[in-house]
Design a protein around this motif. Structure first.
Motif, PDB file in Angstrom:
ATOM      1  N   ARG A   4       0.677  -1.134  -0.076  1.00 39.36           N
ATOM      2  CA  ARG A   4      -0.084  -0.045   0.073  1.00 39.36           C
ATOM      3  C   ARG A   4       0.989   1.274   0.085  1.00 39.36           C
ATOM      4  N   TYR A   5       2.096   0.967  -0.085  1.00 36.14           N
ATOM      5  CA  TYR A   5       2.955   2.192  -0.217  1.00 36.14           C
ATOM      6  C   TYR A   5       3.754   2.221  -1.414  1.00 36.14           C
ATOM      7  N   ARG A  65       2.800  10.206   7.214  1.00 42.06           N
ATOM      8  CA  ARG A  65       2.749  11.495   7.913  1.00 42.06           C
ATOM      9  C   ARG A  65       2.362  11.705   9.065  1.00 42.06           C
ATOM     10  N   SER A 121       4.466   8.006  -1.352  1.00 39.90           N
ATOM     11  CA  SER A 121       4.164   9.158  -0.534  1.00 39.90           C
ATOM     12  C   SER A 121       3.982   8.808   0.687  1.00 39.90           C
ATOM     13  N   VAL A 122       4.158  10.140   1.550  1.00 43.37           N
ATOM     14  CA  VAL A 122       3.986  10.102   2.997  1.00 43.37           C
ATOM     15  C   VAL A 122       2.386   9.998   3.423  1.00 43.37           C
ATOM     16  N   ASP A 123       1.690  10.242   2.184  1.00 41.39           N
ATOM     17  CA  ASP A 123       0.218  10.211   2.646  1.00 41.39           C
ATOM     18  C   ASP A 123      -0.493   8.814   2.095  1.00 41.39           C
ATOM     19  N   ASP A 124       0.384   7.953   1.670  1.00 42.78           N
ATOM     20  CA  ASP A 124      -0.037   6.678   1.546  1.00 42.78           C
ATOM     21  C   ASP A 124      -0.413   6.028   2.756  1.00 42.78           C
ATOM     22  N   LYS A 125      -1.562   5.368   2.929  1.00 39.94           N
ATOM     23  CA  LYS A 125      -2.145   4.706   3.976  1.00 39.94           C
ATOM     24  C   LYS A 125      -1.630   3.229   4.059  1.00 39.94           C
ATOM     25  N   CYS A 126      -0.596   3.200   4.745  1.00 35.39           N
ATOM     26  CA  CYS A 126      -0.021   1.979   4.463  1.00 35.39           C
ATOM     27  C   CYS A 126       0.463   1.104   5.892  1.00 35.39           C
ATOM     28  N   TYR A 163      -5.779   1.848   8.612  1.00 34.86           N
ATOM     29  CA  TYR A 163      -4.597   2.020   8.049  1.00 34.86           C
ATOM     30  C   TYR A 163      -4.214   3.651   8.223  1.00 34.86           C
ATOM     31  N   GLU A 164      -3.218   3.944   8.867  1.00 32.85           N
ATOM     32  CA  GLU A 164      -2.662   5.402   8.857  1.00 32.85           C
ATOM     33  C   GLU A 164      -1.657   5.686   7.820  1.00 32.85           C
ATOM     34  N   THR A 165      -1.170   7.079   7.858  1.00 34.71           N
ATOM     35  CA  THR A 165      -0.342   7.553   6.869  1.00 34.71           C
ATOM     36  C   THR A 165       1.007   7.541   7.555  1.00 34.71           C
TER      37      THR A 165
END
Length: 260
Positions: A142-143, A167, A146-151, A163-165
């Motif tokens: 899921r990555y 960031r 980007s730091v905004d990917d919810k992985c 799932y959290e980012t």
């Protein structure tokens, strides 16, 4: 490459050496093993953190001291004593210290992270969770850079298993660690993530018993993942709860990344 970890490719071992990318259940195998070698060379010594953990603000609570010789009298409050005098369903997961407007950040890199790795994060002060405040499990599928990917698979109050980012972890904590479980195979790490991802949406409850999966808290997610997939107990003292610091201190985890 360890062909025993990916048996369906074993008959093509000669071809594997000439491939730049082999995909196994959504994982780039070549990249996975390259990062494994890098992680082995970049391990941090856990003992370097222990004394600071136990002494931080002279008000740390953990399941019990890692060092049996460490005097329990040096603890200002224990988790057990606190739970006797307070409604722990209301306070678990909440920072009991004075509310602060301070903004905490760290620069932890995810360049070495592979599927099934664990992130632990914290910030200064007294926390009901112990010296380390938060924990999550990394899903590399899921990555996408980007730091905004919810992985990052975890559990949060009022949200349950989510799932959290990246960031969120970089912008809300002063320190963060990347850990992995060296004794486990690629298959076990994929299974670890898949096992707990089935519980997305399940409710949050800090006092949940760690072997009952009707409700969850953050550090229960990576603990349950390896308990289900590899039969490992990442709780260093085998308590009723598994705190983030228990995963940190467990002999089966190793630190390969740190920012703070």
């Amino acid at each position: 490459m360890d062909e025993d970890l990916v048996p369906e490719f074993s008959k093509k071992s000669k071809d594997l050496k000439n491939e730049n990318k082999i995909n196994y259940k959504g994982i780039d195998i070549i990249e996975f093993y390259k990062k494994e070698k890098i992680k082995k060379k970049s391990k941090f010594n856990k003992e370097d953190f222990y004394k600071r953990f136990l002494m931080l603000n002279n008000s740390i609570i953990i399941s019990r001291p890692f060092d049996a010789d460490y005097s329990i009298k040096q603890y200002k409050v224990s988790l057990f004593d606190l739970s006797k005098s307070m409604d722990f369903e209301e306070v678990f997961g909440i920072n009991l210290g004075k509310k602060s407007k301070d903004v905490y950040q760290n620069n932890i890199s995810f360049d070495k992270f592979t599927i099934g790795d664990i992130i632990l994060a914290t910030s200064p002060g007294f926390h009901i969770q112990g010296v380390i405040r938060h924990a999550a499990l990394f899903d590399s599928r899921r990555y996408h850079g980007s730091v905004d990917d919810k992985c990052l698979l975890t559990a949060e109050p009022d949200q349950g298993v989510i799932y959290e980012t990246i960031r969120f972890y970089q912008e809300n904590f002063s320190e963060a660690w990347g850990l992995y479980v060296p004794k486990t195979s690629l298959e076990e790490r994929i299974k670890a993530v898949d096992s707990v991802s089935q519980y997305l949406g399940k409710p949050y409850l800090w006092c949940a018993k760690k072997r009952v999966f009707d409700s969850w808290y953050c550090s229960m997610v990576p603990w349950a993942a390896y308990y289900m997939s590899a039969g490992l107990d990442l709780d260093y003292n085998g308590g009723y709860w598994v705190l983030p610091v228990d995963i940190f201190m467990c002999k089966d985890t190793a630190i390969f990344e740190y920012s703070g």
